[in-house]
Enzyme design. Structure first.
Site, mmCIF file in Angstrom:
data_model
loop_
_atom_site.group_PDB
_atom_site.id
_atom_site.type_symbol
_atom_site.label_atom_id
_atom_site.label_comp_id
_atom_site.label_asym_id
_atom_site.label_seq_id
_atom_site.Cartn_x
_atom_site.Cartn_y
_atom_site.Cartn_z
ATOM 1 N N SER A 181 -33.490 19.597 24.648
ATOM 2 C CA SER A 181 -33.039 18.355 25.284
ATOM 3 C C SER A 181 -31.527 18.436 25.431
ATOM 4 O O SER A 181 -30.871 19.211 24.720
ATOM 5 C CB SER A 181 -33.394 17.173 24.372
ATOM 6 N N TYR B 1 -34.700 12.617 16.192
ATOM 7 C CA TYR B 1 -34.928 13.364 17.438
ATOM 8 C C TYR B 1 -33.761 14.326 17.725
ATOM 9 O O TYR B 1 -33.968 15.513 17.994
ATOM 10 C CB TYR B 1 -35.091 12.364 18.591
HETATM 11 C C1 BGC Z 1 -35.292 12.053 25.723
HETATM 12 C C2 BGC Z 1 -35.324 10.938 26.742
HETATM 13 C C3 BGC Z 1 -33.925 10.660 27.272
HETATM 14 C C4 BGC Z 1 -33.231 11.951 27.697
HETATM 15 C C5 BGC Z 1 -31.764 11.708 28.081
HETATM 16 C C6 BGC Z 1 -34.609 13.252 26.339
HETATM 17 O O1 BGC Z 1 -34.628 14.325 25.464
HETATM 18 O O2 BGC Z 1 -36.612 12.349 25.313
HETATM 19 O O3 BGC Z 1 -35.858 9.750 26.157
HETATM 20 O O4 BGC Z 1 -34.018 9.793 28.400
HETATM 21 O O5 BGC Z 1 -33.280 12.900 26.659
HETATM 22 O O6 BGC Z 1 -31.090 10.904 27.158
#
Ligand code: BGC
Length: 269
Positions: A154, A167
């Site tokens: 991410s 996360y």
């Molecule tokens: C998350 C999303 C978020 C995006 C940008 C992703 O890894 O799961 O919820 O919108 O990152 O912030």
């Protein structure tokens, strides 16, 4: 050389919806046989509809239930896939969840669930995939590499995210897992990379795009001024898994419409 995944078998975890479904469809349309992994019984219908789209357009694959945070289930999934299709060429470590909470209210269960699926799940699947790649060895009728792993990380691999400590921590750790595997198995010709998506329109971030106001707020973070789509990620995953990307390993590729240029600095700082 063409961007093709012909004769290859790809396991895409968490591909009954969202980014995983996009990747599964893109890989199937590039010729791979795709294992559409889904986590629990309730997601079977969605997994079947992803598989149906794949087979309706001439592709090949199967659905497979497995909770990637459970060692016995992951080991069995790889055994079953190898028994049915002979080997695995590509692992897309996509399954991931968010369990958001302000830090002082975050429960151990929220922490453990996210780390268990997003990080331990990627470790378990990568371990079984690497073992299978090494067992098979290089087969140039499939690929010039011995195997390919794509971790779905991410932008939060590098962007801190208040209210999402579990996360963001899982994604930061994926970078080290990916680079360590790339280093450890480069000599075996196993390529390992991460894709770091920004905001992609999927159920995981519905609250960020479901109303016009939320979407307008989100777009303030994206210089390219649109939300991403699962097929944007699918296209990149196909390229990274293909022999066209043979010299790419140990890298995180950000695909975020410019989110990591920190747009708020365009008028400040
Ligand atoms: C998350 C999303 C978020 C995006 C940008 C992703 O890894 O799961 O919820 O919108 O990152 O912030």
């Amino acid at each position: 050389m063409e961007v093709s995944l012909k004769n290859q078998v790809a396991v895409v975890t968490g591909s009954s919806s969202g980014i995983g479904a996009g990747i599964a469809k893109s890989m199937a349309s590039s010729g791979a046989t795709v294992i559409v992994n889904y986590p629990f019984e309730g997601a079977l219908e969605q997994a079947n509809s992803v598989l149906k789209e794949i087979t309706d357009s001439g592709g090949n694959g199967m659905v497979y239930q497995c909770d990637v945070s459970k060692e016995d289930q992951v080991v069995k999934m790889f055994q079953d896939v190898v028994a049915r299709f002979g080997t695995v060429d590509i692992l897309v470590n996509n399954a991931g969840v968010q369990k958001d909470a302000p830090f002082t209210e975050m429960t151990l269960d929220q922490w453990n669930t996210v780390i268990g699926i997003n990080l331990t799940g990627q470790f378990l699947c990568a371990r079984e995939a690497v073992k299978e790649f090494l067992r098979r060895g290089i087969d140039t009728s499939r690929s010039i590499a011995c195997g390919k792993i794509i971790h779905i990380s991410s932008v939060h691999e590098i962007v801190p995210w208040a209210g999402h400590a579990n996360y963001a921590s899982s994604k930061g750790a994926i970078r080290m897992l990916m680079q360590t595997l790339a280093q450890e198995f480069g000599g075996d010709k196993i390529r390992v990379n991460s894709i770091c998506p920004g905001a992609i329109q999927t159920p995981i971030n519905k609250n960020a795009w479901e109303t016009p106001e939320a979407l307008a707020d989100l777009l303030k973070l994206i210089p390219y001024n649109r939300i991403g789509q699962p097929e944007d990620i699918g296209n990149l995953a196909v390229f990274l898994a293909s022999d066209m990307a043979d010299y790419i390993t140990g890298t995180s590729v950000f695909i975020d419409g410019g989110m990591t240029t920190f747009e708020s600095f365009s008028t400040g700082g």
